[in-house]
Design an enzyme around this catalytic site. Structure first.
Site, PDB file in Angstrom:
ATOM      1  CG  ASP A 193      -9.537  70.868 -32.782  1.00  0.00           C
ATOM      2  OD1 ASP A 193      -9.136  71.531 -33.748  1.00  0.00           O
ATOM      3  OD2 ASP A 193      -8.881  69.944 -32.258  1.00  0.00           O
TER       4      ASP A 193
ATOM      5  CG  HIS B 215      -5.560  71.932 -33.834  1.00  0.00           C
ATOM      6  ND1 HIS B 215      -6.363  70.818 -33.692  1.00  0.00           N
ATOM      7  CD2 HIS B 215      -4.525  71.548 -34.636  1.00  0.00           C
ATOM      8  CE1 HIS B 215      -5.844  69.819 -34.388  1.00  0.00           C
ATOM      9  NE2 HIS B 215      -4.720  70.225 -34.957  1.00  0.00           N
TER      10      HIS B 215
ATOM     11  CB  SER C 104      -2.366  67.950 -35.167  1.00  0.00           C
ATOM     12  OG  SER C 104      -3.227  68.246 -36.250  1.00  0.00           O
TER      13      SER C 104
END
Length: 236
Positions: free
Chosen positions: A113, A180, A17
């Site tokens: 995502d 994600h 991330s």
């Protein structure tokens, strides 16, 4: 380096991330700290954030990142060749960053995502209608028109990553799972029900890339919902 890293024979900088974006931002600087004989690589999971308009045509994520770039004075770590041609904000997005990175890098990301669908494509600030609120919470609840919009997100990502195809020592694993960050969880990283591309789990693909086993590892999935190995993944 004083804690033993100076004795390393291999080094891998990784994050997911925002940590995946930070990995791309600092990759070459990290590599430069080691002697040439050390094999240094970088691995970005779910850090390939797109400069993409939201469903109403606004650049919401661009305005957010503009604040980050200026508040943190990010320009001092951005590629100088990019800054010579573009604004610091442009050089903060991975589509431009990867053009300047010379260290071998592996990019793992979902073409769908879940964080980017919820915060880039359909941010709450855009006041989405109820059907979009349902869709962004779970891709299985999206209608055919919405799915086509999500396909556009993936097409943008694949287009931005074309430059990687010519980078011999780089790797790609772009699946079509609604998720994600896939490295922190065994269910997605390497398990009997992990997502697979080219009949390999993420861990197998990254291992083949990291240790230079066999051919190039550059896998891009077909469009959602074509990959049955994504079925075990819950929205995140």
């Amino acid at each position: 380096m004083e804690k033993g890293l100076a004795n390393a024979k291999q080094a891998l900088l990784a994050g997911c991330s925002s940590g995946g974006l930070a990995t791309l931002l600092h990759c070459d600087d990290f590599s430069a700290r080691f002697p040439r004989k050390v094999a240094v690589k970088c691995f970005s999971d779910a850090g390939f954030f797109l400069d993409k308009k939201d469903i109403h045509g606004e650049r919401f994520i661009r305005s957010v990142y503009n604040g980050v770039v200026h508040l943190q004075n990010v320009s001092k770590v951005l590629p100088k060749d990019c800054l010579a041609k573009m604004e610091p904000l442009d050089c903060f997005f991975p589509s431009e960053l990867i053009k300047s990175i010379s260290t071998p890098t592996f990019i793992l990301n979902s073409g769908y995502d879940s964080w980017q669908i919820k915060n880039v494509l359909v941010p709450d600030e855009s006041s989405p209608e109820k059907s979009w609120l349902t869709c962004k919470a779970n891709i299985r609840d999206c209608d055919s028109t919405q799915i086509e919009v999500l396909h556009g997100l993936k097409r943008t990502m694949v287009g931005d990553l074309k430059v990687v195809q010519d980078k011999e020592e780089w790797g790609l694993f772009i699946d079509s799972c609604f998720t994600h960050c896939q490295t922190p969880f065994r269910i997605s990283w390497d398990s009997p029900i992990s997502p697979r591309l080219g009949n390999k789990t993420i861990a197998q693909a990254v291992g083949d890339w990291h240790f230079s086993r066999g051919q190039r590892v550059k896998e891009i999935d077909c469009d959602y919902p074509c990959n049955p190995t994504c079925s075990s993944q819950l929205p995140s």
